[in-house]
Write an enzyme that holds these catalytic residues in place. Structure first.
Site, PDB file in Angstrom:
ATOM      1  N   GLY A  70      -5.159   6.751  -4.383  1.00 10.00           N
ATOM      2  CA  GLY A  70      -6.590   6.841  -4.123  1.00 10.00           C
ATOM      3  C   GLY A  70      -7.007   8.188  -3.547  1.00 10.00           C
ATOM      4  O   GLY A  70      -8.011   8.773  -3.971  1.00 10.00           O
ATOM      5  N   ASN A 151     -13.838  -0.120   2.778  1.00 17.66           N
ATOM      6  CA  ASN A 151     -12.520  -0.599   3.177  1.00 17.66           C
ATOM      7  C   ASN A 151     -12.485  -1.261   4.538  1.00 17.66           C
ATOM      8  O   ASN A 151     -11.555  -1.979   4.851  1.00 17.66           O
ATOM      9  CB  ASN A 151     -11.497   0.542   3.108  1.00 17.66           C
ATOM     10  N   SER A 199      -6.255   2.728  -6.660  1.00 14.61           N
ATOM     11  CA  SER A 199      -4.910   2.873  -6.096  1.00 14.61           C
ATOM     12  C   SER A 199      -4.133   1.575  -6.262  1.00 14.61           C
ATOM     13  O   SER A 199      -4.621   0.501  -5.902  1.00 14.61           O
ATOM     14  CB  SER A 199      -5.037   3.231  -4.616  1.00 14.61           C
ATOM     15  N   HIS A 201      -1.516   0.213  -4.815  1.00 15.11           N
ATOM     16  CA  HIS A 201      -0.985  -0.626  -3.724  1.00 15.11           C
ATOM     17  C   HIS A 201      -2.042  -1.522  -3.076  1.00 15.11           C
ATOM     18  O   HIS A 201      -1.731  -2.328  -2.216  1.00 15.11           O
ATOM     19  CB  HIS A 201      -0.238   0.228  -2.688  1.00 15.11           C
ATOM     20  N   CYS A 324      -6.098   4.203   8.692  1.00 18.32           N
ATOM     21  CA  CYS A 324      -6.097   5.658   8.798  1.00 18.32           C
ATOM     22  C   CYS A 324      -6.606   6.131  10.148  1.00 18.32           C
ATOM     23  O   CYS A 324      -6.268   7.210  10.597  1.00 18.32           O
ATOM     24  CB  CYS A 324      -6.960   6.257   7.701  1.00 18.32           C
TER      25      CYS A 324
END
Ligand SMILES: *Cc1c(COP(=O)(O)O)cnc(C)c1O
Length: 397
Positions: A70, A151, A199, A201, A324
């Site tokens: 991503g 997210n 992405s 995963h 993150c």
């Protein structure tokens, strides 16, 4: 009980994805650029994966570039649009305040180079409107980049409508669909999407593998220098095992979207209802336009980190803010963007469930969070100030 409730951070690989990878590690391990048989077999597998991935997204195989995930796809999409815009003297980019750091940090870099960045407000419900995007578009706008689903708070943006606005104005439209791909129906043609990042995963595929879709005619800037792989736009020997695993996972996820959504929504709503019973707590983000997997709450008088550690002691894996930003003391930029004041933004909890989550697990989470929040508040001087009236509550109840 062990409960994994952090599927927005990453997912467990599916059996299908693992099985799809193994032959390309054990038998067909050739380099797709080699001319002998096992090289050509790998090349065939690669092109077959590209066709299948394109079918899942509603585009053509040539419009698919395989990347490392991503973050790379987001960066390459934005840099490519910026370089194309620059050539025509267009150096204005529109995005939102609650994008992933892969987008925000790329925009920051462009800003230092002289680009002008407009970050749209996402309001308290975590949604940006097509009208606001339209109003922000100028003569010199070269790109609109708005994430498909957030997210942290899971809100889903009106992507097709935003795409239509951009198409009508002749401005490129990119969407970071990392949280949406495999979970929400996506068709890049019908939704007027020019560029899209995903992405593997995040939908039970391997880590370190992703896709950048770029509509025919868009010229990608390579971020890496090297050989002619991926039409020279993404040099480096192709990660065939991961690409095969990702494609299998994408097909599997896309085929079961309706079924998984129907299963998750009642579980998610049960979790939201249960956590809403905790005094001085509030759901973050729109209750309806959100991912079927996402629950995100703020609790007054709580430190997110302590909450996570105590939940971990009870076998629950969850997150506060995003993976993150954990490890940093700053509150989540997403929660600040939806208007949460600092003191409650610090006390957030994100639970992201998956198709294997059970009702017992939901009830166990509700019981655990309720007890842990009470336990932490009993020890908190900040909470005492709220109880004694030295501080005023942010939430009504
Ligand atoms: C996870 C995530 C990314 C980054 O993807 P990686 O493959 O981990 O680099 C980007 N955007 C969003 C919305 C994400 O959730």
């Amino acid at each position: 009980m062990k409960v994994y409730a952090d599927n927005a951070a990453t997912t467990k690989m599916s059996r299908t994805a693992i099985d799809a990878m193994l032959p390309y590690m054990e038998t067909v391990f050739g380099n797709p650029s080699s001319l002998y048989t096992i090289g050509q077999e790998a090349k065939e597998a690669l092109e077959n994966a590209r066709e299948r991935a394109a079918r899942c997204l509603g585009c053509t195989p040539r419009e698919i570039t395989f990347t490392s995930g991503g973050s790379e796809s987001d960066t390459q999409a934005i840099i490519s649009a910026a370089r194309a815009g620059e050539k025509k003297g267009k150096k204005h980019i529109i995005s939102t305040a609650f994008e992933h750091h892969a987008v925000l940090h790329t925009l920051k870099r462009l800003e230092k180079e002289g680009f002008e960045i407009s970050l749209l407000d996402v309001h308290s419900n975590g949604i940006v409107t097509p009208a606001e995007v339209e109003a922000a578009i100028r003569e010199d706008t070269c790109l609109v980049t708005v994430m498909f689903a957030n997210n942290e708070v899971g809100t889903i943006q009106p992507i097709a409508e935003i795409g239509a606005v951009c198409r009508a104005k002749g401005v490129l439209f990119h969407t970071d669909a990392v949280q949406a791909a495999g979970h929400v129906r996506i068709n890049v043609s019908e939704m007027n999407i020019d560029m899209l990042s995903l992405s593997a995963h995040k939908f039970h595929g391997p880590k370190g593998c992703g896709i950048l879709y770029a509509r025919k005619g868009i010229i990608l800037q390579n971020l890496i220098d090297g050989g002619a792989q991926e039409r020279g736009k993404r040099p480096g020997t192709e990660n065939i095992p991961s690409i095969m695993g990702m494609t299998a996972a994408l097909e599997e996820a896309c085929a079961s979207i309706d079924e998984v959504t129907a299963k998750l929504i009642p579980l998610r709503n049960r979790l939201i209802a249960g956590l809403s019973e905790i005094p001085y707590s509030e759901l973050n983000g729109d209750a309806e336009h959100r991912l079927p997997s996402n629950v995100n709450f703020c609790f007054e008088g709580i430190e997110g980190e302590s909450l996570l550690l105590l939940l971990d002691d009870r076998g629950i894996s969850a997150s506060s803010g995003s993976a993150c930003t954990s490890g940093s003391l700053d509150p989540s930029h997403v929660l600040l963007a939806i208007g949460r004041p600092h003191e409650v933004a610090h006390g957030s909890l994100r639970l992201s469930i998956g198709e294997n989550t059970t009702e017992e697990e939901i009830d166990y989470i509700i019981k655990s969070v309720t007890e842990v929040v009470a336990q932490l508040r009993a020890m908190s001087p900040f909470w005492r100030d709220l109880v004694t009236g030295k501080r005023t509550h942010v939430f009504a109840k």
